[in-house]
Write an enzyme that holds these catalytic residues in place. Structure first.
Site, PDB file in Angstrom:
ATOM      1  N   GLU A  80     -17.499 -26.036  45.885  1.00 47.90           N
ATOM      2  CA  GLU A  80     -16.871 -24.824  45.349  1.00 47.90           C
ATOM      3  C   GLU A  80     -17.426 -23.560  45.988  1.00 47.90           C
ATOM      4  O   GLU A  80     -17.687 -22.569  45.305  1.00 47.90           O
ATOM      5  CB  GLU A  80     -17.034 -24.767  43.823  1.00 47.90           C
ATOM      6  CG  GLU A  80     -16.287 -25.883  43.103  1.00 47.90           C
ATOM      7  CD  GLU A  80     -16.417 -25.832  41.578  1.00 47.90           C
ATOM      8  OE1 GLU A  80     -17.455 -25.371  41.097  1.00 47.90           O
ATOM      9  OE2 GLU A  80     -15.473 -26.265  40.900  1.00 47.90           O
ATOM     10  N   ASP A 123     -13.879 -33.501  36.259  1.00 44.65           N
ATOM     11  CA  ASP A 123     -14.715 -32.407  35.764  1.00 44.65           C
ATOM     12  C   ASP A 123     -14.719 -32.297  34.252  1.00 44.65           C
ATOM     13  O   ASP A 123     -14.055 -31.413  33.714  1.00 44.65           O
ATOM     14  CB  ASP A 123     -14.253 -31.086  36.396  1.00 44.65           C
ATOM     15  CG  ASP A 123     -15.275 -29.962  36.188  1.00 44.65           C
ATOM     16  OD1 ASP A 123     -16.397 -30.251  35.722  1.00 44.65           O
ATOM     17  OD2 ASP A 123     -14.956 -28.812  36.510  1.00 44.65           O
ATOM     18  N   GLU A 130     -16.640 -26.643  27.802  1.00 42.58           N
ATOM     19  CA  GLU A 130     -15.771 -25.929  28.736  1.00 42.58           C
ATOM     20  C   GLU A 130     -14.319 -26.376  28.594  1.00 42.58           C
ATOM     21  O   GLU A 130     -13.409 -25.557  28.657  1.00 42.58           O
ATOM     22  CB  GLU A 130     -16.256 -26.176  30.177  1.00 42.58           C
ATOM     23  CG  GLU A 130     -15.324 -25.586  31.224  1.00 42.58           C
ATOM     24  CD  GLU A 130     -15.836 -25.797  32.644  1.00 42.58           C
ATOM     25  OE1 GLU A 130     -16.956 -26.322  32.806  1.00 42.58           O
ATOM     26  OE2 GLU A 130     -15.111 -25.439  33.586  1.00 42.58           O
TER      27      GLU A 130
END
Lengths: 657, 657
Positions: free
Chosen positions: A258, A331, A359
C-alpha cells in the site's frame, strides 16, 4: 421539621447519592472492577507488582508469592496450603499473572477453598499492535485519540494492568504505516518513558519502522538492505534504542505494501529486508515481525498475492524473523477463509494478525464479539503451527477505552486467547461478563448469547454467503457495493470483489477462475473448488454463483441471500430487545450507552440489508421474497447517504436516513 | 444485416416503444381509463354529455338515451332491449350517471348481455368541500396547488367527469376559513367561469363565506345578522351571484370557530346567523351548510363543545339550513367515536363532513383507504338520519390529482358512498381497482386486502386504543405526543388529549370525568362509561386507563399498547411487501411511485411506534415486551426531528432519521 425527620432525610440523601455514584459506571475500570480492600491483604514473599496488586485488591486469606525453578517462562501455579494460598512462578511475570488469576477467581465468584492451578502461556509473544500516529490519531481507531500521544501515568498504569491481567506482554506503539520520525531521537525518548511505565507489568515495547528511514532521517541516498552504510545506520539506531530501552522488543515492518517503502524498491526481496533488520537486532534479542499484507493493483486476484510473494521465500528468513499474516487473505473481513500461507509455508516462523479494532465490523458502534471468528480460524490453522499472535488494538483515550463497552471484550478475549487458544469463546465471554458487569445469572445467560451470536449476525447483515469488501470507500463502515470512482484502482472498489452481473455474483477463485483454491491443501482445494461442496458461508468468496443456484435450504441463491440479510437484521433487533430486558441488572450509564449503540447497530443492519439487496437486485432482477422484510428506502436515496468521517473516527450516529 | 432481419428489428422496436408508452401511466386519467373507441358508438336519443361520453368511450352495441317520468331525481334505469341498451332517466343528470354506470360495467369486465338496472342516489346533495385559498394553496392539501386557482378547461373537464362518474353533484370551491374576498365581484366572475365548465356535468358550485364580509368588503360597521343593512348587503350579494350563476348551490359557513367571525361576535346565535343567510338564499333555492366544528380554549373537554353549543338550538334552524358536522367530536382523527350531535339532535337537518384529504392520516404519503372509517361511522349513525354528505377534497394540481395514486380511491369511494351508503368498502375497492389498475385477479385480491386493512393499520401505528390528537404541532403528519410549547392553548397540545401520567393514560370522559359519555344515547353511555365494557378501540378516548389494566388479550394495557403499535408497523411493512409482488401486474411508473410511498409509510410507521412508545414509557416506566420490536432511536434524538412544512404541503420524504 423535627430533628428526627431531618436526620432521616439527610440519611436518605446520602444513601441515594451514594447508590447512584456506586451504580453508575463509565467503563474506565474495564474488567478490573475490584474494590480496594478495606484492610490490605496479607501477602508475603517476592516483592513487586504482583504483591502490590494483591495487597490492594485481594479480599481473601494470606497469599505467599514465591519463585520456583522448573516452571515455564511466565507460567505459574496457585495452590492452597492450609489457610494460605501459594503462587509460584519462575519469573516476576509469572507471579503477576498468577496474582491476576487469583483476583479473577475472586471477581467471577469462584470461591473454591482448595486451589490447585497450573498455567502456562501457549505463546511466548502476546502482542498488541497499535496503529497510532505521531499526530495523535489512530488509524481505524474508533475510541478517541492515541493513549501514547500524551501519556498520563495513571492512564498508562491502567493500560498496563489491563494487559497484564490477561497476559499480554508486548505492545507495538505506532502505526504499521510508520513515519520515519518514529525512530527520531526525540521520539525514542518518549518511547523510553512509556517502556519504563509498562516494564513493571512485564510488557515490552516494540516499534513499527519505515523501511526508508535511513534515507528519510538518516540522510543516506538509499535504504537498500544490502548496502553497508544502510546496515551501519540501522546498527547505530538499534544501539541507540537499546541504550534507552534495554528490553526493547523489536520491529514490526509493513514493507512494499500500500505504498510503503520496502526492499523491493531496491531490487531486494522481503527476506533480504527482514534478515538485515533481524541481524542488527539479534545481538539484543530483538525480533522482526515482517508483515505479509501485500497486494498489487494489477493482480487479477488480490487474495493470491501474499502467497505468490512469500512462498518462494519460505525457508529464507532468519530465526528471529516472524512473518505476520492477517488471518484472511484479503483484509479483516467479517468472514474470510484463512490465509493459505498458514498451511503452505513450512520452513518459516509465522504469527497471525487479528484485528481487534472493528475496521470492517461496525467500528465502535456495533457489538461484535470476535472470539468466535478467531476460533473459526483455529479450526483450520493449528495453534501450534504459529509462533505468536498479534492483535490490532481497539484502544483510545475514550473514557471507556474502546468506544463501545462491549469492545472491551475483544481486548480481553485477545489476551485470553493468546494465552490459551483452546479456551472457548463462551468461556471467555463468561469470564469477561462476570468481571465487567456482574455475576447475576439472569444477566449472564442472555448477554452471553448476544455476544456469541454477534459475529454471525454481523456477517449476515453485512456480507453473508462469502461476500466481502463491499464497504464504503473511505471509512469501511457502511455498505457501498456500488462504490467505483472513475480511475480508482479496481481492487479498491467493491465490484472487484462481488462481481455481480446478470448471471450471478461472486469471485470465481476456482481452478477455472483465479485458481486461488489451489493455494489451499488438496482436500480443501477440492472442497472449495466445487460449488456443490463449497461451504455456503464462503460460496461467493470462491464462486461466481448463479442467482438461481439451488442452496441446501432448497431456496435459490438470490432468495437465500435475501433471507440471510434479513436474518441479520432480526438478530440485531433481537440483541437490542434482549439488552433492553437487562436494565434491572446493569448500571444506568452503561445500560443506556450500550442501548444507544445497539440501536445504531439495528439501524445499520437495515441499512446494510436494504442497500445491498436493492443494489444486487439491479443485477438479479428477481423479487425480494415475501417473507423477507422489504426495503423502506429507494436505492438512489440510499446511494446519496454519506457519513462524513475519515479513517480515524467513529461515526457518531451510523445510518440516519 | 439482411433485409428480413432489419424489418424484424424495426418491428420489435415499434412494439417495445409502444408497449412502454402504453403501460407507463401517470395517474392523470384517474379511474376513467377508457380508451377512445375506434369508431363512435351508436348512441341515440337525448343529446348532451351522456351521449358524448358514450359515443367516445362505449365499445358495445347501440345505446338509446331517453327521458322517463316517474323516475327519481338523478336516478336511472339501464335495460337491455333486444340488441339495444336503453338508459332512461327523469333528468339529464340521471342520463349522465346511467352512462357512467354503463362505462363502469365495461371497464370492470362485466359483460352481461341482459341488463336490468335501476338506481337512484341515497342523498340529494353529494358535495365536495375544497379548502382552496385565493393564493392558490390548499389548506391540508397534499397534492399541489388549487385546481381552481388558474383553471385549465381540459383540467376542469376531467375533474367534472370524474365527479359525475361517481355521482358527485356539488362542490364548494374555497376554504371554510374563507377570505371575505371570496365574494368580491372579481372573484365571482371566476366562479361563474368554473360553474359554466361544471354545469354540463350536473355539478353545482357553492362558496364558503366569511361571516364578516359585510364589514370587510361591504364597508358596513357590523355583520350582525339581525341588522337590516347587513341583511340588505347579503341580499344584494346573493342577487349578484345568482345573476352570474343561476344554479348556484349556496353557502358553507365556518363561524365562531378557530378565530373565524360569526354571529356570536354580535351577541347572536348560530341559528340567528344561519337563518339570516338561509332567508336570503331561499328565493333562489340556495342552501346554507353551517358547520358545527366549534371548540373553546377554556373548555374542559373539547369533545363536549359542539353539543353544548348546538343542542340548545335544535329545532331553531330554517328548513334550508343543514348543520354540517364532522364525523367525530374532535377532528378527523384516525379513530374517533361518532359525534354525539348526530344522535342527539332531533329537529335539525344534519349532514356529515368526512375528510378525504388525509390531514391526520399520513397526508399523501400513506395508503389509507377511508371507506372502512365511513362504514364504521354508519354503523352508529343511520344514513337516513342525515340530509347529505360532504367530503373535504384531496384534490390538487398534481399530475395524479391526489398526490398518492391510492388517494384517488378515497375520492372515488366518497362519491360511491354518498350515492349508496350501503355499498361495502370491499365492493367499492373492487370497482375502483378494476377501473384504475386492472381486472387481473392476481392483483385484485392482494391489493384489495391492503386497502381494506389500511385504515386499521394506520390506527395501530399512529393512535391505537383510542389515543387521539398526538400529532406534530403544525403539520399533523408525524408524532409529537410531547408537543406543548409554553403559552399555547392546552387544547392545541397533545398532552391535553393523552393525559399520560404515572398511573396511566387517556382522557377521562366518564361521568366522573368530563361526562362526555352522557352526550351519547343511554345504552352507549353505559357501555362507554365502564372501562370493562368500553370497546378497547376507544379505551383511552373515554378512560384514563391504568398501565396495568387487564385487557381482553390478557395483557396489561401497556403491553397491549406496545403490541398494537408494533402490529401497525408490521402491517405497513406487509403492505410494502405485498405491493412489491404486484410489479408484474402494474405499469412501471405507478408501481414505483406507489412503492416509494409505501416505503415512506413503513418508515413513518416505525417513527410513530418508536416515538410514542419511548415517550409514553417515560410515564409508564415499564419495559417494552420482548416480542415487540424495540425502538432503534433514543427519544431525545427523535424529539429533534422536524419536517419543515406548512399546513399546505405534503412532506417529500416523511421520517428520515
Amino acid at each position: 421539621m423535627t430533628m428526627k425527620r431531618f436526620f432521616f432525610s439527610a440519611f436518605m440523601l446520602l444513601i441515594t447519592g451514594w447508590s447512584v455514584a456506586a451504580t453508575d459506571e463509565d467503563g474506565s475500570r474495564l474488567w478490573l472492577r475490584m474494590e480496594t480492600a478495606n484492610t490490605a491483604a496479607i501477602v508475603t514473599g517476592i516483592k513487586g507488582t504482583a504483591m502490590t496488586e494483591l495487597q490492594t485488591y485481594w479480599q481473601g486469606g494470606p497469599v505467599m508469592l514465591k519463585r520456583q525453578k522448573g516452571l515455564a517462562k511466565d507460567g505459574y501455579t496457585i495452590k492452597s496450603q492450609g489457610d494460605k494460598i501459594v503462587i509460584a512462578a519462575a519469573n516476576d511475570a509469572g507471579l503477576l499473572y498468577g496474582a491476576y488469576h487469583l483476583l479473577r477467581l475472586q471477581q467471577t465468584g469462584n470461591s473454591s477453598s482448595s486451589l490447585d492451578i497450573s498455567e502456562k502461556p501457549f505463546y511466548d509473544l502476546r502482542i498488541l499492535n497499535h496503529w497510532d500516529n505521531p499526530n495523535g490519531t489512530c488509524e481505524r481507531g474508533f475510541a478517541g485519540k492515541s493513549i501514547f500521544f500524551n501519556p498520563n501515568p495513571e492512564h498508562m498504569k491502567m493500560y498496563a494492568r489491563a494487559n497484564a491481567s490477561v497476559g499480554i506482554n508486548g505492545t507495538v506503539l505506532n502505526n504499521v504505516n510508520a513515519k520515519p520520525e518514529a525512530l527520531s531521537s526525540e521520539n525514542l525518548e518518549k518511547v523510553k518513558t512509556i517502556a519504563d511505565q509498562l516494564r513493571p507489568y512485564a510488557i515490552r515495547v516494540y516499534l513499527s519502522i519505515n523501511f526508508a528511514s535511513p534515507i528519510k532521517i538518516g540522510g543516506l541516498k538509499t535504504a537498500d538492505p544490502l548496502d553497508a552504510k544502510v546496515i551501519g545506520w540501522w546498527k547505530d539506531k538499534v544501539n541507540e534504542i537499546y541504550r534507552l530501552i534495554p528490553d526493547f522488543g523489536g520491529f514490526l515492518v509493513k514493507a512494499n505494501s500500500e505504498g510503503e517503502p520496502g526492499p523491493q524498491d531496491f531490487g531486494r526481496t522481503h527476506a533480504d529486508g527482514a534478515n538485515m533488520l533481524a541481524g542488527v537486532l539479534k545481538p539484543h534479542n530483538g525480533i522482526v515481525m515482517w508483515r505479509a499484507f501485500v497486494y498489487a493493483p494489477q493482480s487479477p486476484d488480490r487474495a493470491n498475492q501474499a502467497y505468490l510473494e512469500f512462498m518462494p521465500l519460505d525457508g529464507q528468513f532468519a530465526d528471529n524473523v516472524i512473518i505476520q499474516i492477517k488471518n484472511g487473505p484479503v483484509d479483516f473481513q467479517p468472514r474470510e477463509p484463512y490465509s493459505p500461507l498458514f498451511t503452505a509455508m513450512q520452513k518459516t516462523q509465522m504469527m497471525v494478525e487479528f484485528q481487534l479494532t472493528q475496521e470492517y465490523l461496525g467500528a465502535a458502534n456495533h457489538l461484535v464479539y470476535l472470539a468466535p471468528l478467531w476460533q473459526e480460524f483455529f479450526s483450520f490453522v493449528k495453534p501450534a503451527s504459529l509462533r505468536a499472535m498479534a492483535g490490532v488494538a481497539n484502544i483510545g483515550d475514550d473514557t471507556n477505552w474502546c468506544g463501545h463497552h462491549f469492545a472491551q471484550a475483544n481486548w480481553y478475549a485477545f489476551g485470553r486467547a493468546v494465552w490459551n487458544p483452546s479456551l472457548t469463546s463462551e468461556q471467555i465471554a463468561n469470564e469477561w461478563l462476570r468481571q465487567t458487569f456482574s455475576n447475576d445469572e439472569r444477566m449472564l445467560s442472555s448477554v452471553k448469547q448476544i455476544m456469541l451470536d454477534s459475529r454471525e449476525a454481523a456477517v449476515n447483515y453485512m456480507m453473508p454467503l462469502g461476500i466481502h469488501h463491499i464497504f464504503a470507500g473511505v471509512h469501511h463502515y457502511g455498505p457501498e457495493p456500488w462504490y467505483s470512482p472513475k480511475g480508482l484502482r479496481a481492487d479498491w472498489t467493491p465490484p472487484y470483489y462481488h462481481r455481480a452481473d446478470s448471471i450471478g455474483m461472486g469471485f470465481d477463485r476456482t481452478v477455472n477462475g483465479s485458481a486461488n483454491v489451489m493455494q489451499y491443501p488438496y482436500e480443501l482445494c477440492r472442497l472449495y473448488n466445487d460449488i456443490n461442496t463449497c461451504p455456503e458461508t464462503l460460496l461467493t468468496w470462491f464462486h461466481h454463483v448463479p442467482w438461481d443456484h439451488k442452496m441446501k435450504s432448497g431456496r435459490t441463491f438470490w432468495d437465500e441471500l435475501c433471507h440471510k440479510y434479513d436474518d441479520g437484521v432480526h438478530q440485531a433487533r433481537h440483541f437490542l430487545a434482549a439488552w433492553d430486558a437487562m436494565q434491572p441488572y446493569v448500571d444506568k450509564q452503561r445500560f443506556s450507552e450500550v442501548q444507544r449503540k445497539l440501536r445504531i447497530q439495528a439501524r445499520d443492519a437495515e441499512w446494510w440489508r436494504d442497500a445491498c439487496l436493492l443494489y444486487f437486485q439491479t443485477f438479479s432482477h428477481r423479487p425480494i421474497p415475501q417473507d423477507v422484510e422489504h426495503p423502506v428506502h429507494n436505492l438512489d436515496e440510499m446511494m446519496q447517504f454519506r457519513i462524513p468521517i475519515t479513517m480515524y473516527e467513529n461515526p457518531e450516529n451510523g445510518y440516519n436516513k
